[in-house]
Design a protein around this motif. Structure first.
Motif, PDB file in Angstrom:
ATOM      1  N   LEU A  59       0.832  -1.210   0.000  1.00 36.82           N
ATOM      2  CA  LEU A  59       0.000   0.000   0.000  1.00 36.82           C
ATOM      3  C   LEU A  59       0.860   1.251   0.000  1.00 36.82           C
ATOM      4  CD1 LEU A  59      -3.009  -0.767   2.382  1.00 36.82           C
ATOM      5  CD2 LEU A  59      -3.131  -0.049  -0.007  1.00 36.82           C
ATOM      6  N   GLY A  60       1.951   1.223   0.766  1.00 39.97           N
ATOM      7  CA  GLY A  60       2.852   2.360   0.780  1.00 39.97           C
ATOM      8  C   GLY A  60       3.387   2.676  -0.608  1.00 39.97           C
ATOM      9  N   PHE A  61       3.705   1.633  -1.367  1.00 40.68           N
ATOM     10  CA  PHE A  61       4.178   1.834  -2.741  1.00 40.68           C
ATOM     11  C   PHE A  61       3.078   2.396  -3.629  1.00 40.68           C
ATOM     12  CE2 PHE A  61       4.266   0.204  -7.084  1.00 40.68           C
ATOM     13  CZ  PHE A  61       5.474   0.737  -7.542  1.00 40.68           C
ATOM     14  N   LEU A  70       6.656   4.501 -11.464  1.00 38.45           N
ATOM     15  CA  LEU A  70       7.220   4.159 -12.769  1.00 38.45           C
ATOM     16  C   LEU A  70       8.702   3.823 -12.692  1.00 38.45           C
ATOM     17  CD1 LEU A  70       5.411   6.689 -15.140  1.00 38.45           C
ATOM     18  CD2 LEU A  70       5.047   4.219 -14.960  1.00 38.45           C
ATOM     19  N   LYS A  71       9.339   4.073 -11.562  1.00 43.85           N
ATOM     20  CA  LYS A  71      10.728   3.654 -11.381  1.00 43.85           C
ATOM     21  C   LYS A  71      10.837   2.126 -11.334  1.00 43.85           C
ATOM     22  CE  LYS A  71      11.949   7.886  -8.883  1.00 43.85           C
ATOM     23  NZ  LYS A  71      12.344   8.461  -7.579  1.00 43.85           N
ATOM     24  N   GLU A 139      14.618   1.600  -2.714  1.00 44.93           N
ATOM     25  CA  GLU A 139      14.313   1.492  -1.286  1.00 44.93           C
ATOM     26  C   GLU A 139      13.624   2.745  -0.761  1.00 44.93           C
ATOM     27  OE1 GLU A 139      14.170  -0.070   2.617  1.00 44.93           O
ATOM     28  OE2 GLU A 139      14.408  -1.015   0.648  1.00 44.93           O
ATOM     29  N   GLU A 140      14.031   3.908  -1.266  1.00 45.75           N
ATOM     30  CA  GLU A 140      13.408   5.137  -0.769  1.00 45.75           C
ATOM     31  C   GLU A 140      11.951   5.267  -1.229  1.00 45.75           C
ATOM     32  OE1 GLU A 140      15.876   6.258  -4.463  1.00 45.75           O
ATOM     33  OE2 GLU A 140      16.056   4.961  -2.713  1.00 45.75           O
ATOM     34  N   ALA A 142       9.936   2.490  -1.671  1.00 47.58           N
ATOM     35  CA  ALA A 142       9.179   1.435  -0.980  1.00 47.58           C
ATOM     36  C   ALA A 142      10.049   0.822   0.105  1.00 47.58           C
ATOM     37  CB  ALA A 142       8.731   0.382  -1.979  1.00 47.58           C
ATOM     38  N   PRO A 143      10.290   1.544   1.188  1.00 45.85           N
ATOM     39  CA  PRO A 143      11.175   1.025   2.243  1.00 45.85           C
ATOM     40  C   PRO A 143      10.649  -0.267   2.853  1.00 45.85           C
ATOM     41  CG  PRO A 143       9.991   3.000   2.972  1.00 45.85           C
ATOM     42  CD  PRO A 143       9.754   2.875   1.504  1.00 45.85           C
ATOM     43  N   GLY A 144      11.515  -1.282   2.914  1.00 45.51           N
ATOM     44  CA  GLY A 144      11.157  -2.550   3.542  1.00 45.51           C
ATOM     45  C   GLY A 144      10.352  -3.484   2.679  1.00 45.51           C
ATOM     46  N   LEU A 145       9.999  -3.060   1.455  1.00 43.10           N
ATOM     47  CA  LEU A 145       9.134  -3.897   0.620  1.00 43.10           C
ATOM     48  C   LEU A 145       9.823  -5.191   0.210  1.00 43.10           C
ATOM     49  CD1 LEU A 145       6.562  -4.368  -1.095  1.00 43.10           C
ATOM     50  CD2 LEU A 145       7.689  -3.115  -2.939  1.00 43.10           C
ATOM     51  N   GLN A 146      11.078  -5.115  -0.191  1.00 41.69           N
ATOM     52  CA  GLN A 146      11.762  -6.299  -0.704  1.00 41.69           C
ATOM     53  C   GLN A 146      11.838  -7.398   0.342  1.00 41.69           C
ATOM     54  OE1 GLN A 146      15.290  -5.434  -2.919  1.00 41.69           O
ATOM     55  NE2 GLN A 146      16.036  -7.525  -2.921  1.00 41.69           N
ATOM     56  N   GLU A 147      12.182  -7.068   1.563  1.00 38.78           N
ATOM     57  CA  GLU A 147      12.265  -8.079   2.621  1.00 38.78           C
ATOM     58  C   GLU A 147      10.897  -8.688   2.901  1.00 38.78           C
ATOM     59  OE1 GLU A 147      13.733  -8.520   7.290  1.00 38.78           O
ATOM     60  OE2 GLU A 147      13.924  -6.601   6.237  1.00 38.78           O
ATOM     61  N   ALA A 148       9.862  -7.839   2.945  1.00 36.73           N
ATOM     62  CA  ALA A 148       8.507  -8.338   3.207  1.00 36.73           C
ATOM     63  C   ALA A 148       8.049  -9.275   2.095  1.00 36.73           C
ATOM     64  CB  ALA A 148       7.531  -7.169   3.348  1.00 36.73           C
ATOM     65  N   VAL A 149       8.363  -8.933   0.840  1.00 40.12           N
ATOM     66  CA  VAL A 149       7.977  -9.788  -0.298  1.00 40.12           C
ATOM     67  C   VAL A 149       8.715 -11.119  -0.242  1.00 40.12           C
ATOM     68  CG1 VAL A 149       8.175 -10.039  -2.812  1.00 40.12           C
ATOM     69  CG2 VAL A 149       7.230  -7.944  -1.833  1.00 40.12           C
ATOM     70  N   PHE A 150      10.015 -11.090   0.062  1.00 45.72           N
ATOM     71  CA  PHE A 150      10.770 -12.342   0.183  1.00 45.72           C
ATOM     72  C   PHE A 150      10.106 -13.275   1.189  1.00 45.72           C
ATOM     73  CE2 PHE A 150      15.078 -10.375  -1.170  1.00 45.72           C
ATOM     74  CZ  PHE A 150      14.887 -10.795  -2.476  1.00 45.72           C
TER      75      PHE A 150
END
Length: 336
Positions: A59-61, A70-71, A139-140, A142-150
């Protein structure tokens, strides 16, 4: 419109050490898929905190400006696709004046550069479409998104394997029957975001996601809350549309076209849609969807237990199936 109360199947006691509970759950799943093609699961082993975390990060993203989103611009398989960019209903011959009123952010398994450079599976032309590299937002953004998705993706892999093993149990398949078909699976985890629609779309003639079935094996959905007190997901049962209520702590599970083929039509890949709310304010919605797909080069035969006596099994290449289905999907170029 009458709602459909999906069977709620308790997975809490299922496992290798609980054969009776597993047999019972397997029969319940099979029955639900024969009748409705959908069911709910509870006590599934995925912590509520993990579900809440990945939903919060997604949601943050999605609430960021379009220029930030678009990045991570990508394709339907990986990365970000924007509002009305995809018309998935075209796959099923549905005519819709409005493309999908949702945004998507999709991820797949992380594959090492070495594997991509040396394994022919990842070098085939179709692999560039179905199993490309993930596209992560900065990361700036969507902070923390990658770890949560993993973490969430790993939990979905385990849950998917457990559910399909139970389906295999109901179909009298040997243990680990599915394993070779999923050794390099092309499953996708997708955040599907429905922002508040334009006022002209808030009527019964417009759907956020048009009628379709899923072109995969099995889908696990975290549907989120109701929008304005309305159940957004509807399934087509006996020729009529029925809203499907979300249940706290439960996932909604359904099979796709490929599982219907494997079962010789005994299990149903049920058509479903996401409707537009009557009121715009407060209608933001997020679904987190795990689309369980096998290796793209897998070749399936109809299951022996699903064939009439003496009938020869049919064969289907998953790659050929996907090319036929997804080749019908229309994709437009979004405006920034």
């Amino acid at each position: 419109m009458n709602r459909v109360d999906l069977p709620i199947i308790d997975l809490g006691a299922t496992g290798s050490n609980e054969p009776e509970a597993s047999q019972r759950a397997a029969k319940e799943i099979w029955s639900a898929l024969q009748k409705l093609g959908f069911f709910c699961i509870c006590n599934h082993g995925v912590p509520e905190s993990l579900v809440a975390e990945v939903r919060d990060k997604l949601l943050g993203f999605f609430r960021k400006p379009v220029s930030d989103k678009l990045k991570a611009k990508g394709t339907p398989m990986r990365g970000y696709t924007g509002l009305t960019e995809i018309n998935f209903s075209a796959v099923y011959g549905e005519k819709s004046d409005t493309a999908d009123l949702c945004e998507r952010l999709s991820f797949g398994r992380e594959v090492s550069r070495e594997a991509r450079a040396t394994d022919p599976y990842y070098q085939a032309d179709f692999a560039n479409f179905i199993v490309p590299e993930n596209i992560w937002p900065p990361e700036e953004t969507a902070p923390g998104l990658q770890e949560a998705v993993f973490d969430y993706y790993a939990a979905m892999e385990r849950l998917f394997n457990h559910i399909t093993n139970l389906i295999g149990l109901a179909a009298d398949l040997p243990p680990n029957f599915w394993k070779p078909f999923f050794s390099k699976h092309c499953s996708a985890l997708t955040g599907v975001y429905y922002p508040e629609p334009a006022p002209e779309h808030c009527n019964n003639a417009v759907r956020r996601l048009a009628e379709h079935a899923d072109p995969n094996m099995l889908t696990i959905l975290s549907p989120g809350e109701m929008a304005n007190g309305e159940h957004a997901l509807e399934i087509k049962h006996e020729g009529s549309w029925h809203p499907v209520p979300a249940r706290p702590g439960c996932f909604i599970v359904n099979i796709g076209d490929m599982m219907e083929f494997i079962s010789n039509g005994r299990l149903k890949a049920t058509r479903h849609q996401v409707v537009t709310p009557r009121e715009r304010a407060g209608s933001e919605r997020l679904s987190v969807v795990y689309f369980g797909n096998p290796n793209y080069d897998a070749v399936f035969e109809t299951l022996p237990s699903c064939l009439p006596k003496g009938a020869a099994p049919r064969r289907q290449s998953y790659e050929a199936f996907l090319k036929e289905q997804l080749g019908k999907m229309t994709i437009s170029t979004p405006s920034a």
